[in-house]
Write a protein that holds these residues in place. Structure first.
Motif, PDB file in Angstrom:
ATOM      1  N   GLU A 199      -0.561  -5.190   3.500  1.00  0.00           N
ATOM      2  CA  GLU A 199      -1.876  -5.494   4.023  1.00  0.00           C
ATOM      3  C   GLU A 199      -2.180  -7.135   3.778  1.00  0.00           C
ATOM      4  N   THR A 220       0.789  -1.204   0.001  1.00  0.00           N
ATOM      5  CA  THR A 220      -0.094  -0.105   0.073  1.00  0.00           C
ATOM      6  C   THR A 220       0.870   1.315  -0.022  1.00  0.00           C
ATOM      7  N   LEU A 238      -9.683  -7.256   5.805  1.00  0.00           N
ATOM      8  CA  LEU A 238      -8.186  -7.013   6.333  1.00  0.00           C
ATOM      9  C   LEU A 238      -7.939  -7.842   7.470  1.00  0.00           C
ATOM     10  N   THR A 296      -1.594  -6.005   9.012  1.00  0.00           N
ATOM     11  CA  THR A 296      -0.584  -5.231   8.477  1.00  0.00           C
ATOM     12  C   THR A 296       0.576  -5.257   8.901  1.00  0.00           C
ATOM     13  N   GLU A 331       4.504  -1.553   4.912  1.00  0.00           N
ATOM     14  CA  GLU A 331       3.408  -0.890   4.145  1.00  0.00           C
ATOM     15  C   GLU A 331       2.444  -2.110   3.463  1.00  0.00           C
TER      16      GLU A 331
END
Length: 66
Positions: free
Chosen positions: A54, A23, A62, A65, A52
């Protein structure tokens, strides 16, 4: 059989249970890995130097992370 520019058409691969996305570019998240093994996906994320990431399930929820 469909042909596109001389190449034989193949069906898209079956969807996987988990996807790891990067991301870093919020306008265009990029799928880096797809797998059916949750532990493999988590280990893959952990082994990378950048962050970054996920982890999402097949429906897009989700899960983690990094």
């Amino acid at each position: 059989m469909k042909e596109n520019e001389g190449e034989r058409w193949t069906p898209p691969p079956a969807p996987r249970a988990y996807r790891v996305l990067w991301t870093g570019d919020p306008d265009a998240p990029e799928v880096l890995k797809e797998t059916d093994d949750l532990l493999e996906a988590l280990r893959w994320m952990q082994a990378r130097d950048r962050r970054e990431f996920e982890l999402r399930d097949g429906r897009g929820a989700l899960l983690a992370t990094g």
